[in-house]
Design a protein around this motif. Structure first.
Motif, mmCIF file in Angstrom:
data_model
loop_
_atom_site.group_PDB
_atom_site.id
_atom_site.type_symbol
_atom_site.label_atom_id
_atom_site.label_comp_id
_atom_site.label_asym_id
_atom_site.label_seq_id
_atom_site.Cartn_x
_atom_site.Cartn_y
_atom_site.Cartn_z
ATOM 1 N N SER A 285 0.845 -1.192 0.000
ATOM 2 C CA SER A 285 0.000 0.000 0.000
ATOM 3 C C SER A 285 0.881 1.242 0.000
ATOM 4 C CB SER A 285 -0.913 0.005 1.233
ATOM 5 O OG SER A 285 -0.201 0.437 2.381
ATOM 6 N N ARG B 266 -5.157 -2.793 8.407
ATOM 7 C CA ARG B 266 -4.020 -2.014 8.895
ATOM 8 C C ARG B 266 -4.003 -1.959 10.430
ATOM 9 N NH1 ARG B 266 -0.709 1.134 6.365
ATOM 10 N NH2 ARG B 266 -2.045 1.328 4.500
ATOM 11 N N ASP C 83 -7.862 1.574 2.245
ATOM 12 C CA ASP C 83 -6.979 0.408 2.174
ATOM 13 C C ASP C 83 -7.647 -0.739 1.434
ATOM 14 O OD1 ASP C 83 -4.912 1.612 3.595
ATOM 15 O OD2 ASP C 83 -5.467 0.699 5.516
#
Length: 271
Positions: free
Chosen positions: A12, A60, A77
């Motif tokens: 990411s 996350r 995300d």
């Protein structure tokens, strides 16, 4: 913990995010509850993977995924992962915090979602007013402030039986597994560290815009407020339905995995 070899990492914009993949076919993405990781779906993944491509994420700050170092939203995300997978609109399945992430993603990235299952949750702007729930929130906050990990775990695990049962009425292996996952997630963080999470706002007013099938699932032993909010979500979207699973509370995916998976399979057949 799941062997590292079974996890794949997606790079990411702010560190690697981990996920487990199994099966082939149309994409189903599983999003876990708070302080846990993808392993809350260990009993669900093999069944669904018989007919679908299943991705079970570590969000996350949890499990094997990176912590945040700057402001972030879990929906962003998840959208980044879905685009990385390039597998077309996905069916999203989320439990508790994962259910909120799913509803956030529905609102923010409708083009990436084919359908959704929201379990033990509604939108991120819901607050459970049940006194039992308020006491757990207070107890976990006190324990964290004092650095009392064992006190935090004791309070946190009370979410499993819900307000209508006691801990000794729950399979001890489920408590052991949740404890292990929660300890792993807690070990990734330090007391007083900055919370970079940015909540999605203006959610309930946008719910009527959701135009894909949405199924809400709750354990029948969940708090009345959670069940009512799930019904509100199901009634508020254009194609919604609510289901209760008997004999379980906040974690039907762990306490009643066969029934939980059967409900999801029935939903998938309607798409």
């Amino acid at each position: 913990m799941t062997a590292a070899a079974e996890l794949t990492c997606f790079a990411s914009a702010d560190g690697d995010l981990a996920y487990r993949e199994a099966g082939a076919g149309d994409l189903v993405v599983l999003v876990h509850s708070g302080f846990a990781d993808h392993r809350v779906f260990d009993a669900v993944i093999p069944d669904l993977a018989g007919t679908h491509r299943v991705i079970a994420v570590d969000v996350r700050g949890h499990g094997a995924s990176a912590n945040a170092t700057r402001p972030f939203r879990w929906a962003d995300d998840l959208a980044g992962l879905l685009r990385h997978l390039d597998a077309g609109p996905a069916v999203l399945v989320g439990v508790s915090m994962g259910g909120v992430i799913v509803s956030d993603t529905l609102l923010e990235y409708p083009e990436l979602v084919r359908a959704a299952v929201v379990c033990g949750a509604s939108t991120g702007e819901f607050e459970d007013s049940d006194p039992w729930h308020k006491e757990i929130q207070a107890a976990t906050a006190r324990a964290l402030a004092a650095g009392d990990v064992e006190g935090w775990l004791k309070a946190f695990l009370n979410y499993v039986p819900g307000p209508h049962r006691t801990l000794d009425q729950v399979d001890p292996d489920i408590l052991r597994r949740l404890r292990e996952m929660a300890l792993n997630t807690l070990s990734k963080h330090t007391p007083g560290e900055k919370d970079w999470h940015v909540p999605v706002t203006d959610t309930w007013s946008r719910v009527p815009d959701i135009d894909v099938p949405v199924l809400t699932v709750n354990g029948a032993l969940e708090t009345a407020d959670v069940i009512a909010a799930a019904q509100r979500l199901a009634d508020g979207v254009r194609h919604g339905r609510a289901v209760l699973i008997e004999g379980t509370g906040h974690y039907p995916n762990m306490e009643r995995p066969a029934e939980f998976t059967a409900v999801i399979r029935e939903f998938l057949r309607t798409l």
